[in-house]
Scaffold this active site. Structure first.
Site, mmCIF file in Angstrom:
data_model
loop_
_atom_site.group_PDB
_atom_site.id
_atom_site.type_symbol
_atom_site.label_atom_id
_atom_site.label_comp_id
_atom_site.label_asym_id
_atom_site.label_seq_id
_atom_site.Cartn_x
_atom_site.Cartn_y
_atom_site.Cartn_z
ATOM 1 N N GLY A 1 21.433 -36.810 15.620
ATOM 2 C CA GLY A 1 21.573 -35.647 14.737
ATOM 3 C C GLY A 1 20.217 -35.022 14.509
ATOM 4 N N SER B 1 19.088 -31.514 16.296
ATOM 5 C CA SER B 1 19.124 -30.048 16.298
ATOM 6 C C SER B 1 20.011 -29.509 15.183
ATOM 7 C CB SER B 1 19.673 -29.536 17.628
ATOM 8 O OG SER B 1 18.854 -29.923 18.687
ATOM 9 N N GLU C 1 13.167 -42.218 27.252
ATOM 10 C CA GLU C 1 13.743 -42.191 28.584
ATOM 11 C C GLU C 1 12.603 -41.966 29.561
ATOM 12 O OE1 GLU C 1 15.467 -41.680 31.962
ATOM 13 O OE2 GLU C 1 14.609 -39.861 31.168
ATOM 14 N N GLU D 1 12.342 -22.917 29.131
ATOM 15 C CA GLU D 1 11.258 -22.104 28.586
ATOM 16 C C GLU D 1 10.246 -22.960 27.828
ATOM 17 O OE1 GLU D 1 14.477 -21.346 28.566
ATOM 18 O OE2 GLU D 1 14.415 -19.603 29.887
#
Lengths: 400, 341
Positions: free
Chosen positions: A128, A130, A249, A378
């Site tokens: 949890g 964003s 990761e 981006e």
């Protein structure tokens, strides 16, 4: 025994094990499943891997069967998983990587003892982080946590909204970033909490995606009570903890995915034959270009992982791997969609959790997950240009 | 990266500093021979260093960065042909000559040379893109079932320079009009000649790929430096996100292509088409970088005075040498289609 011999031995072990245990025909089966049945199939495959000792090779030794593998050994395991074309572990991914590394790096001994074994038993975590107004600019998150005493217990009371939580509809627990203070720089008031998804006030709504999958959810938190003991790190120091979560990761997923994408070129080849393009030079060129792009994506994912194994990762390296994979995936799915002709415009069942299924329109739409999620293309470009290439940053404090 | 390769990169950077573009051929060619680079691919039992493809590629990469004018690419192809020249009289002496600075050149695009054999072997046809023929004593001709050396001053041999947009490289048409091959200069025949031709064509691809990515790396670095220094609207151009993102994409393409280059360079099982594919990729990335580099330099990029155009011209030429992008893409597609049968 030399390192290479050891790795070869491991490779043979994994290959033999996969020959006996890897699910077969799952692509077809996944097409007719409900999303809940898909989640169950994911749980089953995860438990098989746990029993085999290949679910969490990256955990420290002693915490799980087969844990304590070097990165070089993990690479071998993932190469073999890709080679055997096994389903990706979408449901348990956040648990075994993000949650586990959060506990291992920043958790208390109680938290480690309580949560790590549970992950192996199938307890699943979601993230949890964003929020509707905090995407690329995650540190501007607003989900509010108020410290209170309730029934003699110190708790946080949470109110706010979270979004893009992968597989949250099946999760038992949540790694939650909340704002405990609005003073100072925006990173300073963030706290890292562990939330029970069954706690009163938590409501989860899957988000229907453009290709028909429901991989992500939004969460509404309405006076959710979390004990202060379920905090990781100190109050107001959650941003640093979240960085540990996000760096868990180590490039293995992208290596697995690029190798799977390389293998899925067979589906483009099938399409070329099916539509009689074997002698169409334009098509052959486009296919040839895609083949080389896939090789390129594999090579850079490989090199990145090898650099990490050798202990010299550079700033921005991970961004280059991600942007290469996500772009090539877009090119891949676009070529399939194009060569498939009108057939691809007729709606067909999707295969949950896979990226190169041969349902080309769905694959094309799904490819956006990789240019948008996990730090958009981006944002990665900013990292490459500003951190790797040291191009000047824009001045901060710009006000509209 | 292997230790040898790291050392070769370093040595080449010292011999050919990054700030001296287009170093004069008169000095750089003898320097290359002196550095021992002509011995790189030659087997140890023939007196060479017996190093893998990646070693030569490392030098080509570095020479690409400075837009080298020296004919190392054809020279190394000739050395490898001579090393495999079972038929050649006095093979050892030829190898000695070719590794100490006598240039034996070859064509950097395949040619259709007609071979007639009635008692003596006669060659007719035009070899396009023969590198530095003005400096060379012989040209290595690869025709159907034949590899032979042809002295450039022999009867029936015409050498014509073709003026290039890329002035850092010199290419010639060599026309053979019923040239009678000297029997002692036959390098190989039949299947052996075919194998040499096939192998050299692959080596050419890797050399051009390495050179292209070296050039792309240098052109991109030059562009980034310019953007960091040049100011408009009271700020360095590098601060504009619109430009940053373009540069980040270029960097991503160069780094990813380079990863594939070094992977292929050490793959013994890489096919000719695999090597052609990496050349297609590398030269296309070079093209993309220089295309953007000129634009990002603005007006100065259009002037002869600023060196960025030199990279653009080299990139466009490299797209064509060793056969075109389209050719290799098509072959890559065919190879993959067959592999996924």
């Amino acid at each position: 025994m030399s390192d290479t011999t050891q790795l070869d031995t491991l490779r043979n072990e994994v290959r033999t094990w996969l020959a006996a245990h890897a699910p077969t025909g799952w692509r077809e089966a996944y097409k007719t499943m409900s999303h809940a049945e898909f989640a169950q199939a994911q749980r089953d495959w995860f438990q098989t891997l746990v029993a085999g000792g290949y679910a969490v090779p990256h955990w420290p030794a002693g915490l799980a069967p087969g844990a304590g593998r070097s990165l070089a050994e993990q690479k071998v395991i993932y190469e073999e998983l890709a080679r055997a074309d096994t389903p990706r572990l979408l449901l348990s991914f956040v648990s075994t990587y993000h949650a586990a590394s959060t506990f291992l790096e920043c958790g208390t001994e109680e938290q480690k003892a309580r949560y790590l074994p549970a992950i192996l038993e199938g307890e699943t975590w979601c993230q949890g982080f964003s929020e509707p107004n905090a995407g690329s600019d995650l540190a501007s998150l607003k989900c509010k946590a108020e410290r209170q005493t309730r029934d003699g217990q110190e708790v946080y009371v949470i109110n706010g909204q979270k979004v893009w939580s992968t597989m949250a509809q099946y999760a038992d627990k949540c790694l939650l970033l909340v704002r405990t203070s609005s003073d100072g720089v925006k990173q300073a008031g963030i706290t890292f909490l562990l939330m029970d998804m069954k706690a009163p006030g938590v409501s989860v709504r899957p988000i229907e995606q453009i290709q028909g999958d429901e991989e992500f959810c939004e969460m509404f938190l309405d006076d959710v009570v979390i004990p202060v003991t379920d905090r990781v790190g100190e109050e107001g120091k959650g941003w640093a903890v979240s960085q540990a979560t996000l760096s868990s990761e180590r490039g293995l997923t992208l290596m697995e995915l690029t190798y799977k994408m390389r293998g899925a070129l067979s589906r483009v080849a099938e399409l070329i034959r099916k539509n009689g393009y074997e002698e169409d030079r334009g098509v052959l060129r486009d296919f040839g270009q895609l083949v080389t792009r896939c090789d390129e994506a594999c090579a850079i994912a490989d090199r990145f992982l090898q650099n990490r194994i050798d202990g010299h990762e550079g700033l921005g390296d991970a961004s280059i791997v991600k942007n290469t994979y996500s772009r090539v995936l877009r090119e891949f799915t676009l070529l399939g969609t194009r060569l498939g002709g009108i057939d691809e415009q007729y709606r067909a069942p999707i295969v949950y959790g896979d990226l190169t299924t041969g349902n080309w329109m769905a694959d094309f739409m799904n490819s956006y997950a990789w240019t948008i999620a996990g730090g958009s293309e981006e944002v990665q470009r900013n990292i490459i240009s500003e951190r790797m290439l040291e191009m000047q940053r824009e001045p901060k404090g710009w006000v509209l | 990266m292997s230790i040898e390769r790291t050392e070769l990169h370093d040595a080449a950077q010292k011999a050919f500093p990054a700030d001296q573009l287009k170093p004069a051929r008169e000095t750089s060619w003898p320097l290359i021979a002196e550095m021992g680079w002509l011995l790189l691919p030659l087997p140890e039992d023939a007196g060479g260093l017996g190093l893998g493809r990646d070693s030569s590629a490392a030098i080509h990469f570095e020479l690409g960065k400075v837009l080298s004018t020296a004919p190392l690419i054809p020279a190394l192809l000739a050395v490898q042909a001579l090393a495999a020249a079972d038929e050649l009289a006095d093979q050892a002496s030829w190898i000695e000559r070719a590794t100490t600075g006598e240039l034996i050149t070859t064509n950097l695009l395949p040619a259709a040379v007609e071979v007639t054999n009635s008692g003596s072997i006669v060659l007719s046809g035009t070899l396009p893109c023969v590198a530095d023929a003005d400096l060379a004593s012989h040209v290595l001709v690869l025709a159907k079932g034949l590899a032979a050396l042809v002295p450039l001053d022999a009867a029936g041999v015409t050498v014509t320079e073709r003026k290039l947009w890329d002035e850092s490289r010199r290419l010639f048409d060599v026309t053979l009009a019923n040239h009678q091959v000297v029997p002692e200069l036959v390098v190989a025949r039949g299947e052996a000649a075919h194998e040499i031709a096939e192998r050299l064509h692959g080596e050419l691809q890797l050399a051009l790929a390495a050179e292209s990515l070296g050039g792309a790396t240098a052109a991109l670095a030059m562009t980034i430096e310019y953007l960091k220094t040049r100011k408009q609207f009271d700020r360095p151009l590098a601060m504009f996100q619109a430009l940053k993102h373009r540069v980040a994409d270029l960097k991503t393409r160069v780094v990813a292509a380079e990863a594939l280059l070094w992977k292929r360079a050490v793959e013994a099982e890489a096919t000719l088409v695999d090597l052609g594919a990496i050349k297609a990729l590398a030269s296309d990335v070079y093209r993309l970088v220089v295309e953007e580099a000129i634009q990002l330099h603005g007006g100065i990029g259009l002037t002869e005075e600023h060196p960025i155009h030199l990279f653009m011209k080299r990139a466009m030429l490299n797209l064509q040498l060793g056969e075109s992008l389209d050719t290799w893409r098509e072959r890559t597609g065919r190879q993959a289609l067959a592999a996924f049968a």
